[in-house]
Design a protein around this motif. Sequence first.
Motif, PDB file in Angstrom:
ATOM      1  N   ASP A   1      30.348  -4.459 -17.619  1.00 56.22           N
ATOM      2  CA  ASP A   1      29.078  -3.757 -17.412  1.00 56.22           C
ATOM      3  C   ASP A   1      28.630  -3.772 -15.944  1.00 56.22           C
ATOM      4  OD1 ASP A   1      29.194  -3.464 -20.116  1.00 56.22           O
ATOM      5  OD2 ASP A   1      27.597  -4.898 -20.577  1.00 56.22           O
ATOM      6  N   LEU A   2      28.634  -4.954 -15.320  1.00 55.36           N
ATOM      7  CA  LEU A   2      28.145  -5.057 -13.950  1.00 55.36           C
ATOM      8  C   LEU A   2      29.019  -4.267 -12.989  1.00 55.36           C
ATOM      9  CD1 LEU A   2      26.345  -6.178 -11.719  1.00 55.36           C
ATOM     10  CD2 LEU A   2      27.814  -8.209 -11.654  1.00 55.36           C
ATOM     11  N   GLU A   3      30.323  -4.436 -13.078  1.00 49.09           N
ATOM     12  CA  GLU A   3      31.201  -3.753 -12.124  1.00 49.09           C
ATOM     13  C   GLU A   3      31.137  -2.235 -12.278  1.00 49.09           C
ATOM     14  OE1 GLU A   3      35.356  -4.725 -14.427  1.00 49.09           O
ATOM     15  OE2 GLU A   3      33.892  -6.267 -13.936  1.00 49.09           O
ATOM     16  N   GLN A   4      30.993  -1.758 -13.515  1.00 50.70           N
ATOM     17  CA  GLN A   4      30.896  -0.319 -13.718  1.00 50.70           C
ATOM     18  C   GLN A   4      29.584   0.233 -13.167  1.00 50.70           C
ATOM     19  OE1 GLN A   4      33.316   1.683 -14.691  1.00 50.70           O
ATOM     20  NE2 GLN A   4      34.624  -0.141 -14.791  1.00 50.70           N
ATOM     21  N   GLN A   5      28.505  -0.535 -13.305  1.00 49.57           N
ATOM     22  CA  GLN A   5      27.219  -0.127 -12.730  1.00 49.57           C
ATOM     23  C   GLN A   5      27.310  -0.069 -11.213  1.00 49.57           C
ATOM     24  OE1 GLN A   5      23.906  -2.640 -13.821  1.00 49.57           O
ATOM     25  NE2 GLN A   5      22.654  -1.892 -12.134  1.00 49.57           N
ATOM     26  N   VAL A   6      27.917  -1.091 -10.609  1.00 48.43           N
ATOM     27  CA  VAL A   6      28.052  -1.135  -9.155  1.00 48.43           C
ATOM     28  C   VAL A   6      28.941   0.000  -8.657  1.00 48.43           C
ATOM     29  CG1 VAL A   6      28.974  -2.480  -7.229  1.00 48.43           C
ATOM     30  CG2 VAL A   6      27.609  -3.608  -8.997  1.00 48.43           C
ATOM     31  N   LEU A   7      30.042   0.257  -9.349  1.00 53.11           N
ATOM     32  CA  LEU A   7      30.925   1.360  -8.962  1.00 53.11           C
ATOM     33  C   LEU A   7      30.195   2.692  -8.990  1.00 53.11           C
ATOM     34  CD1 LEU A   7      34.346   0.552 -10.678  1.00 53.11           C
ATOM     35  CD2 LEU A   7      33.950   0.881  -8.236  1.00 53.11           C
ATOM     36  N   ALA A   8      29.424   2.916 -10.023  1.00 56.08           N
ATOM     37  CA  ALA A   8      28.693   4.177 -10.146  1.00 56.08           C
ATOM     38  C   ALA A   8      27.672   4.325  -9.022  1.00 56.08           C
ATOM     39  CB  ALA A   8      28.003   4.251 -11.509  1.00 56.08           C
ATOM     40  N   GLU A   9      26.931   3.257  -8.733  1.00 55.68           N
ATOM     41  CA  GLU A   9      25.922   3.315  -7.670  1.00 55.68           C
ATOM     42  C   GLU A   9      26.558   3.549  -6.305  1.00 55.68           C
ATOM     43  OE1 GLU A   9      23.952  -0.409  -8.086  1.00 55.68           O
ATOM     44  OE2 GLU A   9      22.761   0.218  -9.837  1.00 55.68           O
ATOM     45  N   LEU A  10      27.644   2.833  -6.020  1.00 54.91           N
ATOM     46  CA  LEU A  10      28.305   2.985  -4.728  1.00 54.91           C
ATOM     47  C   LEU A  10      28.946   4.363  -4.573  1.00 54.91           C
ATOM     48  CD1 LEU A  10      30.098  -0.422  -4.048  1.00 54.91           C
ATOM     49  CD2 LEU A  10      28.301   0.630  -2.680  1.00 54.91           C
TER      50      LEU A  10
ATOM     51  N   LEU B   1      28.098   6.776  -1.503  1.00 54.82           N
ATOM     52  CA  LEU B   1      29.138   7.102  -0.531  1.00 54.82           C
ATOM     53  C   LEU B   1      29.604   8.552  -0.614  1.00 54.82           C
ATOM     54  CD1 LEU B   1      31.290   3.862  -0.995  1.00 54.82           C
ATOM     55  CD2 LEU B   1      29.821   4.399   0.961  1.00 54.82           C
ATOM     56  N   GLY B   2      29.389   9.185  -1.756  1.00 58.91           N
ATOM     57  CA  GLY B   2      29.865  10.551  -1.935  1.00 58.91           C
ATOM     58  C   GLY B   2      31.364  10.631  -2.148  1.00 58.91           C
ATOM     59  N   ARG B   3      31.961   9.546  -2.559  1.00 61.03           N
ATOM     60  CA  ARG B   3      33.397   9.466  -2.853  1.00 61.03           C
ATOM     61  C   ARG B   3      33.616   8.299  -3.806  1.00 61.03           C
ATOM     62  NH1 ARG B   3      34.952   4.879  -0.571  1.00 61.03           N
ATOM     63  NH2 ARG B   3      34.111   4.210   1.445  1.00 61.03           N
ATOM     64  N   PRO B   4      34.804   8.223  -4.435  1.00 59.84           N
ATOM     65  CA  PRO B   4      35.065   7.093  -5.330  1.00 59.84           C
ATOM     66  C   PRO B   4      35.008   5.760  -4.583  1.00 59.84           C
ATOM     67  CG  PRO B   4      36.640   8.850  -5.719  1.00 59.84           C
ATOM     68  CD  PRO B   4      35.885   9.231  -4.477  1.00 59.84           C
ATOM     69  N   ALA B   5      34.223   4.857  -5.086  1.00 56.87           N
ATOM     70  CA  ALA B   5      34.060   3.548  -4.447  1.00 56.87           C
ATOM     71  C   ALA B   5      35.174   2.600  -4.873  1.00 56.87           C
ATOM     72  CB  ALA B   5      32.705   2.949  -4.812  1.00 56.87           C
ATOM     73  N   ILE B   6      35.392   1.600  -4.031  1.00 62.30           N
ATOM     74  CA  ILE B   6      36.360   0.528  -4.320  1.00 62.30           C
ATOM     75  C   ILE B   6      35.630  -0.797  -4.234  1.00 62.30           C
ATOM     76  CG2 ILE B   6      38.494  -0.618  -3.622  1.00 62.30           C
ATOM     77  CD1 ILE B   6      39.247   2.009  -2.176  1.00 62.30           C
ATOM     78  N   ILE B   7      35.737  -1.598  -5.279  1.00 61.70           N
ATOM     79  CA  ILE B   7      35.152  -2.935  -5.229  1.00 61.70           C
ATOM     80  C   ILE B   7      36.225  -3.962  -5.547  1.00 61.70           C
ATOM     81  CG2 ILE B   7      32.826  -2.155  -5.833  1.00 61.70           C
ATOM     82  CD1 ILE B   7      33.254  -3.251  -8.637  1.00 61.70           C
ATOM     83  N   VAL B   8      36.015  -5.165  -5.052  1.00 63.73           N
ATOM     84  CA  VAL B   8      36.929  -6.276  -5.290  1.00 63.73           C
ATOM     85  C   VAL B   8      36.166  -7.420  -5.946  1.00 63.73           C
ATOM     86  CG1 VAL B   8      38.175  -8.159  -4.124  1.00 63.73           C
ATOM     87  CG2 VAL B   8      38.654  -5.785  -3.517  1.00 63.73           C
ATOM     88  N   GLY B   9      36.701  -7.939  -7.022  1.00 63.48           N
ATOM     89  CA  GLY B   9      36.184  -9.166  -7.605  1.00 63.48           C
ATOM     90  C   GLY B   9      36.905 -10.343  -6.989  1.00 63.48           C
ATOM     91  N   MET B  10      36.178 -11.405  -6.694  1.00 63.89           N
ATOM     92  CA  MET B  10      36.770 -12.542  -5.976  1.00 63.89           C
ATOM     93  C   MET B  10      36.238 -13.858  -6.530  1.00 63.89           C
ATOM     94  SD  MET B  10      36.828 -13.198  -1.823  1.00 63.89           S
ATOM     95  CE  MET B  10      38.051 -11.906  -1.536  1.00 63.89           C
TER      96      MET B  10
END
Length: 218
Positions: free
Chosen positions: A7-16, A20-29
């Motif tokens: 849930d959290l990562e999908q929310q963050v991806l959508a917001e970013l 950004l106006g493009r597909p975002a990339i996030i990393v879990g660490m």
Amino acid sequence: MKLATPDLEQQVLAELTEQLGRPAIIVGMDEVGRGALAGPVAVGAVAITTSTPEAPVGLADSKVLRPAVREAYVETITNWAPGAVGYGSVDTINRAGIMAGLREAGMSALAQLPVVPDLVLLDGVADWLTGNDLFTGFDTPKVRTVVKGDLNCTVIAAASILAKVARDELMVGLDGADGYSWKSNKGYASPAHIDALSRLGPHVHHRTAWQLPGVTHE
């Protein structure tokens, strides 16, 4: 057993992605070995974007999974999304402290990924990744800390599993593993480990800048 959710990562991806106006990339660490008496600290990193398939079922904090289950998940995770593990050396920890070791490990993990993240979701309260004391000239990505992220966020849980399996395998193979029972305690302060420290003294793989139990400190 509590399973992590996307849930959290999908929310963050959508917001970013919207920002950004493009597909975002996030990393879990996530890190493993921060509180150990011996061996490096390990940091796992897993990258996802808006096109990443649905996360594997059953991901959870590596600490709550049985060793065989963790090991079985490694191939599943790396088939799902790019992942890497970096290490902060005992030398760095002894010279500059555990925070520097964590940063060394985290930056090493990021350097191995095939993508550059727009944001790192970092497990915990403190942001130990941001800083330029060891990595002048390297850009640190934006970081968002996530309390209990390895319990609640699938991409962070995946990173924790990669780091845990990799570090456990490394500790078992280190010279000195038999004498200090690293095959069972993985460098942490078990009674057998402390007893060996009192009898044998510190090994080259010990974090001797720390007040090691069982060792006389002047």
